[in-house]
Design a protein around this motif. Structure first.
Motif, PDB file in Angstrom:
ATOM      1  N   ALA A 169      42.035 -20.684 -40.128  1.00 34.57           N
ATOM      2  CA  ALA A 169      41.874 -22.261 -39.272  1.00 34.57           C
ATOM      3  C   ALA A 169      42.033 -21.921 -37.944  1.00 34.57           C
ATOM      4  O   ALA A 169      42.979 -20.825 -37.388  1.00 34.57           O
ATOM      5  CB  ALA A 169      42.886 -23.074 -39.740  1.00 34.57           C
ATOM      6  N   SER A 212      37.805 -21.285 -39.723  1.00 37.06           N
ATOM      7  CA  SER A 212      37.216 -21.488 -41.269  1.00 37.06           C
ATOM      8  C   SER A 212      36.070 -21.029 -41.688  1.00 37.06           C
ATOM      9  O   SER A 212      35.396 -21.353 -42.309  1.00 37.06           O
ATOM     10  CB  SER A 212      37.756 -22.874 -41.741  1.00 37.06           C
ATOM     11  OG  SER A 212      38.913 -23.247 -41.595  1.00 37.06           O
ATOM     12  N   MET A 249      44.116 -16.475 -47.366  1.00 35.14           N
ATOM     13  CA  MET A 249      43.750 -17.540 -46.784  1.00 35.14           C
ATOM     14  C   MET A 249      42.213 -17.555 -46.311  1.00 35.14           C
ATOM     15  O   MET A 249      41.754 -18.608 -46.049  1.00 35.14           O
ATOM     16  CB  MET A 249      44.499 -17.865 -45.583  1.00 35.14           C
ATOM     17  CG  MET A 249      46.092 -18.116 -45.720  1.00 35.14           C
ATOM     18  SD  MET A 249      46.211 -19.694 -46.892  1.00 35.14           S
ATOM     19  CE  MET A 249      45.133 -20.829 -45.820  1.00 35.14           C
ATOM     20  N   GLY A 260      41.602 -21.205 -46.998  1.00 34.69           N
ATOM     21  CA  GLY A 260      41.367 -22.302 -45.853  1.00 34.69           C
ATOM     22  C   GLY A 260      39.961 -22.854 -46.113  1.00 34.69           C
ATOM     23  O   GLY A 260      39.907 -23.943 -45.267  1.00 34.69           O
ATOM     24  N   ASN A 261      39.248 -22.418 -47.124  1.00 30.82           N
ATOM     25  CA  ASN A 261      38.249 -23.478 -47.347  1.00 30.82           C
ATOM     26  C   ASN A 261      38.491 -24.273 -48.540  1.00 30.82           C
ATOM     27  O   ASN A 261      38.807 -23.933 -49.652  1.00 30.82           O
ATOM     28  CB  ASN A 261      36.956 -22.415 -48.063  1.00 30.82           C
ATOM     29  CG  ASN A 261      35.797 -23.197 -48.370  1.00 30.82           C
ATOM     30  OD1 ASN A 261      35.477 -23.596 -49.567  1.00 30.82           O
ATOM     31  ND2 ASN A 261      34.747 -23.028 -47.418  1.00 30.82           N
ATOM     32  N   TYR A 272      46.993 -24.950 -36.169  1.00 27.97           N
ATOM     33  CA  TYR A 272      46.099 -25.318 -37.010  1.00 27.97           C
ATOM     34  C   TYR A 272      46.436 -24.362 -38.180  1.00 27.97           C
ATOM     35  O   TYR A 272      46.009 -24.812 -39.611  1.00 27.97           O
ATOM     36  CB  TYR A 272      44.967 -25.172 -36.468  1.00 27.97           C
ATOM     37  CG  TYR A 272      44.216 -26.118 -35.510  1.00 27.97           C
ATOM     38  CD1 TYR A 272      43.865 -27.543 -35.830  1.00 27.97           C
ATOM     39  CD2 TYR A 272      44.139 -25.777 -34.202  1.00 27.97           C
ATOM     40  CE1 TYR A 272      43.438 -28.140 -34.945  1.00 27.97           C
ATOM     41  CE2 TYR A 272      43.751 -26.646 -33.313  1.00 27.97           C
ATOM     42  CZ  TYR A 272      43.477 -27.981 -33.727  1.00 27.97           C
ATOM     43  OH  TYR A 272      43.072 -28.977 -32.598  1.00 27.97           O
ATOM     44  N   GLN A 273      46.779 -23.189 -38.075  1.00 25.22           N
ATOM     45  CA  GLN A 273      46.912 -22.149 -39.336  1.00 25.22           C
ATOM     46  C   GLN A 273      47.930 -22.754 -39.859  1.00 25.22           C
ATOM     47  O   GLN A 273      48.014 -22.649 -41.252  1.00 25.22           O
ATOM     48  CB  GLN A 273      47.118 -20.930 -38.497  1.00 25.22           C
ATOM     49  CG  GLN A 273      46.024 -20.260 -37.734  1.00 25.22           C
ATOM     50  CD  GLN A 273      46.490 -19.053 -37.201  1.00 25.22           C
ATOM     51  OE1 GLN A 273      47.695 -18.497 -37.252  1.00 25.22           O
ATOM     52  NE2 GLN A 273      45.628 -18.277 -36.584  1.00 25.22           N
ATOM     53  N   SER A 321      46.968 -25.320 -42.373  1.00 28.74           N
ATOM     54  CA  SER A 321      46.105 -24.853 -43.498  1.00 28.74           C
ATOM     55  C   SER A 321      46.933 -24.308 -44.499  1.00 28.74           C
ATOM     56  O   SER A 321      46.709 -24.557 -45.837  1.00 28.74           O
ATOM     57  CB  SER A 321      45.125 -23.610 -42.921  1.00 28.74           C
ATOM     58  OG  SER A 321      44.202 -23.120 -43.888  1.00 28.74           O
ATOM     59  N   GLN A 322      47.991 -23.499 -44.255  1.00 33.84           N
ATOM     60  CA  GLN A 322      48.877 -22.845 -45.405  1.00 33.84           C
ATOM     61  C   GLN A 322      49.958 -23.848 -45.977  1.00 33.84           C
ATOM     62  O   GLN A 322      49.882 -23.737 -47.073  1.00 33.84           O
ATOM     63  CB  GLN A 322      49.753 -21.979 -44.447  1.00 33.84           C
ATOM     64  CG  GLN A 322      48.947 -20.741 -43.886  1.00 33.84           C
ATOM     65  CD  GLN A 322      49.611 -19.804 -42.969  1.00 33.84           C
ATOM     66  OE1 GLN A 322      50.176 -18.721 -43.449  1.00 33.84           O
ATOM     67  NE2 GLN A 322      49.751 -20.349 -41.642  1.00 33.84           N
ATOM     68  N   ARG A 381      48.777 -27.003 -46.533  1.00 35.25           N
ATOM     69  CA  ARG A 381      47.702 -27.898 -47.312  1.00 35.25           C
ATOM     70  C   ARG A 381      47.493 -27.101 -48.576  1.00 35.25           C
ATOM     71  O   ARG A 381      47.389 -27.415 -49.698  1.00 35.25           O
ATOM     72  CB  ARG A 381      46.481 -27.697 -46.522  1.00 35.25           C
ATOM     73  CG  ARG A 381      45.219 -28.665 -47.412  1.00 35.25           C
ATOM     74  CD  ARG A 381      44.002 -28.682 -46.801  1.00 35.25           C
ATOM     75  NE  ARG A 381      43.551 -27.275 -46.682  1.00 35.25           N
ATOM     76  CZ  ARG A 381      42.166 -27.413 -46.560  1.00 35.25           C
ATOM     77  NH1 ARG A 381      41.335 -28.378 -46.062  1.00 35.25           N
ATOM     78  NH2 ARG A 381      41.536 -26.152 -46.405  1.00 35.25           N
TER      79      ARG A 381
END
Length: 522
Positions: free
Chosen positions: A32, A35, A161, A165-166, A436-437, A440-441, A443
């Motif tokens: 992210a 991505s 990731m 990340g997807n 953003y990273q 993503s983590q 999530r």
């Protein structure tokens, strides 16, 4: 492809180091906010070729040569992925700017040691053919697990990731978790190194590509399920976007009024203010003072929040004899009274406590985050109880990036919670890739556990995430915003939540055995 592989394998000196460095840096595009997962083919494929070219006069000379290439690849990956840490050193530039190289280059240099170790372990198991891809997966996966645990751990931007990340590929985390995804990421993204290596290697490449297809199908099928919501819950997440230089004790009244004013803002004809929501969430470390010692502020909160339940980050003090402990906490407030609290357990080095504090103080380096003293770590995890909500599992700041800690605490909880609540302040890192990273983590924890996540970040990104990892609503980074939404329902326990130790360990043992046994049919 053969031309490229030969160039990398035969490279020497600084050419070899730069190839490793820039291939690692390119891999960050898989994370992210970009991505772009195909970017991870570059570092993993080049990793195979670099180890292919790590011959030496003795076995250990070859291992040292592989380790050196691994360090440079890791250094490139972590510099490109963590450069935004330098922004924190500029928040109070007069105090910390001199130490900026320690964050931008020093930390990546240290983290690259783990990548170096992964290359060395892989080289010890190296053999011709497709089995060497399994050796790389075994070595790097072991090293990434160690990176997530040694010296309290820092699994930020774990190689897993690239898949995690997807959203489609991330669904496999419900079975294998992050570290299982790490095994798959290295295995699958290194597979192009097999191109042009004979019929058996082409057959193995086809099997690896089939792995991508199976992961994608599993994700697509799982994401067919629709999000269900908890009845009667109306959430309001407040993103106040308070700059770090505004976080001062002399501005306590202004800061509190800002949060209360945002909490009561009309956002639609159906939500004209705080009276139309059931639960309000503020971010981490909202107050530059000890809220529990300020009855006036608590009274103001009680009168302005009406019947809504408030979750807010707030430093907490606890007197023990002649000593006072301070905690980075999450409080539950109703009608001006603190009903529940959770103390952050996994403190952030340099931010909330100083490792080697006496030594670093001599060179002028102190912790970044406001506190009357160094923070103490909470002693145990606990679920928070609030009217109208299922049990809440709290995560403060980067506690959300530790998959096994989250899984362990949830397995020990008295009941299965209905949501995870993550409050954070990523304002230290500005409008960069870092927040953003982080999102993503965090999530991926929702996918692993089958639990929705409600996330309030001071400067963003705040979000409501369903138990499949779908971001249902979110804010932009670096703005003042209000986020209203419903609470998604939790799923039944995932396979990973029940077998969080076993699942990734089995995945790793399989690739290790293949690397050591070296079956002829691959």
């Amino acid at each position: 492809m053969l031309f490229l592989s030969h160039k990398v394998i035969l490279a020497e000196g600084w050419t070899r180091r730069l190839i490793a460095f820039f291939s690692g840096a390119i891999g960050v595009l898989a994370l992210a906010p970009f991505s772009f997962f195909p970017a991870f083919f570059v570092p993993m494929t080049v990793a195979v070729w670099l180890i292919d070219g790590s011959a030496g006069e003795t076995r250990w000379a070859g291992v040292r040569r592989a380790a050196g290439a691994g360090w440079w690849l890791g250094f490139g990956y972590f510099v490109a992925g963590l450069w935004w840490l330098g922004v924190a050193f500029l928040t109070e530039a007069e105090r910390f700017a001199w130490a900026l190289p320690l964050g931008v280059l020093g930390l990546p240099a240290g983290l690259a040691i783990f990548t170096s170790l992964g290359f060395a372990l892989a080289r010890l198991m190296w053999s011709p053919g497709a089995a060497r891809i399994f050796a790389l997966a075994a070595g790097l996966s072991a090293a990434e697990w160690l990176r997530g645990h040694v010296l309290t751990g820092f699994p930020w931007n774990d190689f897993g990731m690239a898949l995690g990340g997807n959203l489609v590929f991330a669904q496999a985390a419900s079975v294998l978790g992050l570290y299982g995804l790490t095994v798959l990421s290295v295995l699958l993204f290194a597979s192009p190194a097999l191109l042009g290596k004979g019929r058996s290697s082409w057959r193995a490449l086809g099997l690896f590509l089939l792995g991508f297809v199976i992961l994608a199908l599993y994700g697509v099928v799982r994401l067919q399920d629709k999000t269900e919501f908890v009845k009667g819950v109306k959430l309001r997440i407040v993103q106040a976007n308070v700059a770090n230089d505004e976080f001062r004790a002399d501005r306590r009244s202004e800061l509190l009024d800002r949060y209360l004013r945002l909490s009561d803002r009309a956002t639609s004809p159906q939500t004209t203010g705080v009276s139309d929501v059931t639960h309000v969430v503020w971010s981490e470390s909202v107050f530059p003072f000890i809220l529990s010692r300020d009855p006036v502020s608590l009274s103001v909160i009680g009168s302005r929040m009406q019947n809504a339940v408030l979750f807010t980050g707030a430093a907490r003090a606890q007197v023990e004899g002649s000593h006072t402990k301070y905690f980075n906490s999450l409080a539950v407030i109703q009608r001006g009274e603190i009903k529940e609290y959770f103390d952050k357990m996994h403190l952030t080095p340099f931010g909330e406590y100083m490792p080697f504090a006496d030594l670093l103080a001599r060179v002028g380096l102190t912790q970044f985050v406001w506190s009357p003293g160094a923070f103490d770590a909470g002693e145990y995890a606990r679920l928070l109880v609030a009217p109208g909500l299922p049990p809440v599992f709290p995560l403060i700041c980067y506690e959300a990036i530790f998959p096994e800690e989250v899984a362990k605490h949830l397995s020990e909880a008295s009941a299965r919670p209905g949501l995870m609540l993550n409050v954070t302040n990523d304002g230290w890192f500005g409008v960069t890739t870092g927040p953003y990273q982080h999102l993503s983590q965090a999530r991926l924890r929702a996918v692993e556990q089958g639990l929705p996540m409600v996330r309030s970040a001071n400067t963003g990104v705040s979000a409501i995430i369903d138990p499949f990892g779908r971001i249902l609503n979110s804010t932009s980074l670096g703005i003042e915003a209000i986020l209203d939404g419903s609470l998604p329902k939790a799923l039944p326990e995932t396979y990973y939540s029940q077998h969080w130790r076993l699942a990734p360990a089995v995945a790793w043992l399989i690739v290790l055995l293949v690397a050591l046994i070296r079956p002829r049919n691959i």
